[in-house]
Design an enzyme around this catalytic site. Sequence first.
Site, mmCIF file in Angstrom:
data_model
loop_
_atom_site.group_PDB
_atom_site.id
_atom_site.type_symbol
_atom_site.label_atom_id
_atom_site.label_comp_id
_atom_site.label_asym_id
_atom_site.label_seq_id
_atom_site.Cartn_x
_atom_site.Cartn_y
_atom_site.Cartn_z
ATOM 1 N N ASN A 244 6.977 16.984 -57.958
ATOM 2 C CA ASN A 244 8.152 17.214 -58.357
ATOM 3 C C ASN A 244 9.185 16.678 -57.800
ATOM 4 O OD1 ASN A 244 7.599 19.230 -60.729
ATOM 5 N ND2 ASN A 244 6.709 20.177 -58.952
ATOM 6 N N GLU A 324 0.633 28.408 -57.881
ATOM 7 C CA GLU A 324 1.472 27.373 -57.893
ATOM 8 C C GLU A 324 1.023 26.208 -57.525
ATOM 9 O OE1 GLU A 324 4.252 25.106 -58.705
ATOM 10 O OE2 GLU A 324 4.840 27.076 -59.153
ATOM 11 N N ASP A 349 -4.128 24.689 -59.557
ATOM 12 C CA ASP A 349 -3.636 24.430 -61.050
ATOM 13 C C ASP A 349 -4.074 25.977 -61.609
ATOM 14 O OD1 ASP A 349 -3.378 22.714 -63.753
ATOM 15 O OD2 ASP A 349 -5.212 23.687 -63.929
ATOM 16 N N GLY A 350 -3.355 26.275 -62.606
ATOM 17 C CA GLY A 350 -3.411 27.678 -63.233
ATOM 18 C C GLY A 350 -4.800 27.745 -63.957
ATOM 19 N N ASP A 367 3.607 31.427 -66.856
ATOM 20 C CA ASP A 367 4.851 30.643 -66.762
ATOM 21 C C ASP A 367 4.711 29.165 -66.341
ATOM 22 O OD1 ASP A 367 7.800 30.333 -66.975
ATOM 23 O OD2 ASP A 367 7.998 31.480 -65.229
#
Length: 531
Positions: A244, A324, A349-350, A367
């Site tokens: 990011n 996260e 990773d979720g 989320d």
Amino acid sequence: MSKTSKWFFYATEFFAGMAVMAVELGASRLLAPYFSSSQIVWTIIIGTIMIAMALGSVFGGRWADKNSDPARLYKRILIAAVWISFIPFLGRYVIMGITGLLVVTVSTNLLIWAAFIACMVIFVFPLFLLGTVTPSLVKYTISDLGESGSVTGRLGAFNTVGSIIGTFLPTFVTIPAVGTAVTFLIFSGILLLIGLIYFVRTKTKKVMAIVMTVLFILGSVLGNGVSFAFWENGLVYEGESIYNYIQVKDTDKAVILSTNVLFGVQSMTMKSDTLTGMYYDYALAAPVMVGEEAPDVLILGMGSGTYASQLRKYYPEADITGVEIDQKITDLAYGYFGMPEDINVETYDGRAYLQADERKYDIIMVDAYQDITIPFQMSSVEFFGLVRDHLKDDGVMVMNMNMHGRSEEVGEGRDITEYLTATVRTVFGNVETVDVPGTTNRELFASNGRDPMEALKSNKSLVGKWELRNLMNKVAARMTEAVDPGQAYVWTDDKAPVELIGMRTIDLLISDEVEYYREVFKEEGLEGILS
């Protein structure tokens, strides 16, 4: 041609391939704060670069046939190096200028058009010049047609190996360590050095070499340390991770985390001891629904820990686990957002975490919005099946869905939240939604046990703190049973066009927001916009 000269040409091919890939990866980070880092934006970047390289190959071959002097190629490499060195400084203004112009001229697909035109203006010219490298070097390097195949193969191999290194270095080393701007400068500096070495060896074009060096230094000074979000005041952190572009903004009321988008809030912490007024508050209805004072909670998409911190405040006995994928965001959560140190966060990773985890939870919070869309692997029937399997009998999944719009006007008739809702309904028997006032967020509550709406209405009177009880009354009043739009809108691992639907939805939302400026432009022209 000497053997030494031939190996210099191979080195040129190697570093040119490296620079092309580094610029491509840098382009994604340059565009991310303005247009997101979605697959759509990546498609635009790759397509633009392929156009530039294809044109470069055609013209490079023609120019090499007309004039076999390598100095012409190395001039182009110097020009490309200088152009790339100015991208960190000028690129942001080009992007904002193009977007501002399109706001008053384009009615649909604003982000797609803005990203495409910005890519064309910023990147096509230098990559076109770099696209001339391979055909030119083939011409210069082959001295005997009998070895044309082996020479061309070696050039291709050097280019490919350079491209591989140019892919891994920016992603895992330079961008996380020194940022996108310096990454552009590093690889443009390599190109500059290649050109300068050639002209020093041949003792030609001294004036041009000096001029290009001065311009490169100027671009480096102007571009080093620039802020992509140059319009923002109060940034206390701006940086990049493997995943990011990240900024932390400190305002009078809150500390705010944003990632990869021009405007937007991914997480926040209020400075006063109050609720946020955003979707995190509405998600607090989940523990009321399960009726547990010490619920086991899993948060997929922890961000800066807003929801976890609120749970800790109102349910201090809750057992909270966060997931996260970006470790740097987790570090910021502890450093800037006051997330309690005893809340465990797994860097994962979720979906992969769910596949490896054997625990069951009272609440699973999803989320996972990244930029303006949700990752496709966390929007399918198969994913929600994993969530269901990790919930206790009366457990509740709460999901933040962004960008609900005017459904009847979006694409096939539905916005992204309704696709997600239809998908969830195939897995859970009871699904309720509630829109968060003043935002484009919609909270979804799903359970295969007790109906979430009934559970909330019967348990809200048991809530101790008045501000939370008052909020639960509002949530209960606004909550509605999710409407099933039908199987045609169900997403699977095989087919989940989340980014395309998300882009269409946000395009509509942007269209609503900029209508005022379009009217001003029609009546008063550009002067009216500027004033």
